[in-house]
Design an enzyme around this catalytic site. Structure first.
Site, PDB file in Angstrom:
ATOM      1  N   MET A   1       0.787  -1.203   0.121  1.00  0.00           N
ATOM      2  CA  MET A   1       0.223   0.059   0.005  1.00  0.00           C
ATOM      3  C   MET A   1       1.098   1.286  -0.038  1.00  0.00           C
ATOM      4  SD  MET A   1      -3.134   0.985   2.495  1.00  0.00           S
ATOM      5  CE  MET A   1      -2.161   1.410   3.908  1.00  0.00           C
ATOM      6  N   CYS A   2       0.643   2.290  -0.684  1.00  0.00           N
ATOM      7  CA  CYS A   2       1.324   3.429  -0.984  1.00  0.00           C
ATOM      8  C   CYS A   2       0.164   4.402  -1.054  1.00  0.00           C
ATOM      9  CB  CYS A   2       2.195   3.485  -2.184  1.00  0.00           C
ATOM     10  SG  CYS A   2       3.433   2.275  -1.960  1.00  0.00           S
ATOM     11  N   GLY A   3       0.682   5.772  -1.140  1.00  0.00           N
ATOM     12  CA  GLY A   3      -0.058   6.943  -1.284  1.00  0.00           C
ATOM     13  C   GLY A   3       0.516   7.712  -2.241  1.00  0.00           C
ATOM     14  N   ARG A  32      -0.761   5.575   4.662  1.00  0.00           N
ATOM     15  CA  ARG A  32      -0.419   4.774   3.540  1.00  0.00           C
ATOM     16  C   ARG A  32       1.055   4.354   3.166  1.00  0.00           C
ATOM     17  NH1 ARG A  32      -5.093   3.909   0.606  1.00  0.00           N
ATOM     18  NH2 ARG A  32      -3.894   3.138  -1.038  1.00  0.00           N
ATOM     19  N   THR A 148       4.391   8.155  -0.748  1.00  0.00           N
ATOM     20  CA  THR A 148       4.577   7.876   0.430  1.00  0.00           C
ATOM     21  C   THR A 148       4.667   6.288   0.348  1.00  0.00           C
ATOM     22  OG1 THR A 148       2.398   7.783   1.311  1.00  0.00           O
ATOM     23  CG2 THR A 148       3.802   9.712   1.781  1.00  0.00           C
TER      24      THR A 148
END
Length: 307
Positions: A1-3, A32, A148
């Site tokens: 999971m990333c933002g 995230r 992120t």
């Protein structure tokens, strides 16, 4: 999971506010991605040569000495400054000559970005720590994209941090995973595209760089990417003149866009947009699967049209 987050100003008079508005967007995506963060800022244009963002793992690297060597090699260094672990150099030469010299005379230095406008800054740590380390809040510019990261298939390293840049003033941030990146990486290497990591997102950036080198507009390059890239993705892409967002045909990775007369902003979640001025009156929507959204300035070096 990333933002992922992006902010693009339609009006030059807003450029003084870029860092102040963009930093909270990046920090809002901490949940995230809490192990590393990075961002690309477009501004401080330099048309008389090449602008390079360089990084060294050596804490007390002698940037002054490198500046002197570069000045000797190219006749002058137009300007340079250090920002934490990186330094930005403006050199009166072209990309090929600058990168060739660095590879031969300063192989210990990593090139994070090259172009006329872009500066890429990234590091391991919480997004707020990374933003503070490089002074993001004080930065000015026309647009920025950020990422992120929460490592799921690799170690927490700077090499895994986004944005990835594989072409002049081009960078990409990615939430998702590509299934055909190994095969595509080998194909792109044969065309002259080089890679520094095994990250699938860098392959996506390299693919776009290759398509643009072939003469594609940003719009057309992304249309081809939808055909040739397999996997799940939401991409935010930065170029010298613009900003783009695209999701894969299934669109399983989240994204939201907000647009006003002053700006376009995107993020993985709305909370990153909630503090922007005028957000209550903005047009807010979820980008559709496999639809390409591009905003670009109409300049002599623009690579595409607004969609």
């Amino acid at each position: 999971m990333c933002g992922i987050v992006g902010l693009y100003f339609k009006k030059p008079e807003l450029e003084q506010q870029l860092g102040a508005l963009f930093e909270p967007m990046l920090v809002a995506m901490t949940e995230r991605g809490c192990d590393s963060a990075g961002f690309a800022v477009y501004g401080d244009e330099y048309d008389s040569g090449i602008k390079l963002t360089l990084r060294s793992e050596v804490t007390d690297y002698h940037w002054n000495a490198l500046a002197e060597q570069l000045g000797t090699a190219f006749g002058a260094v137009e300007n340079w400054f250090q920002n934490a672990s990186v330094a930005v150099f403006k050199l009166p030469t072209d990309e090929a000559q600058a990168l060739k010299w660095l590879s031969e005379h300063a192989p210990e230095v990593d090139v994070l970005s090259a172009g006329h406008s872009i500066e890429i800054l990234k590091g391991v740590g919480l997004p707020a720590e990374v933003a503070g380390r490089f002074g993001l809040q004080q930065m000015k510019g026309s647009h920025a994209i950020g990422h992120t990261r929460l490592a799921t298939e690799s170690a927490v390293t700077l090499q895994g941090s986004h944005p990835f840049s594989t072409g002049m003033d081009l960078c990409l941030v990615h939430n998702g995973s590509l299934s055909n990146h190994n095969r595509l990486r080998e194909k792109l290497k044969r065309t002259g595209i080089s890679f520094k990591t095994e990250n699938d997102s860098e392959v996506a950036a390299g693919y776009l760089a290759w398509r643009l080198e072939q003469g594609d507009s940003l719009q057309t390059a992304l249309e081809n990417a939808l055909r040739d890239l397999d996997g799940f993705f939401t991409f935010a892409i930065g170029t010298r003149d613009g900003f783009a967002v695209v999701r894969d045909p299934i669109a399983c990775k989240p994204a939201v866009i907000a647009e006003t007369d002053d700006y376009v902003a995107m993020a993985s979640e709305y909370r990153a947009l909630a503090g922007l001025p005028g957000i209550k009156d903005a047009k807010v929507w979820e980008p559709e699967p496999a639809r390409i959204y591009v905003w670009e300035r109409a300049t002599s070096h623009s690579t595409g049209a607004t969609a």
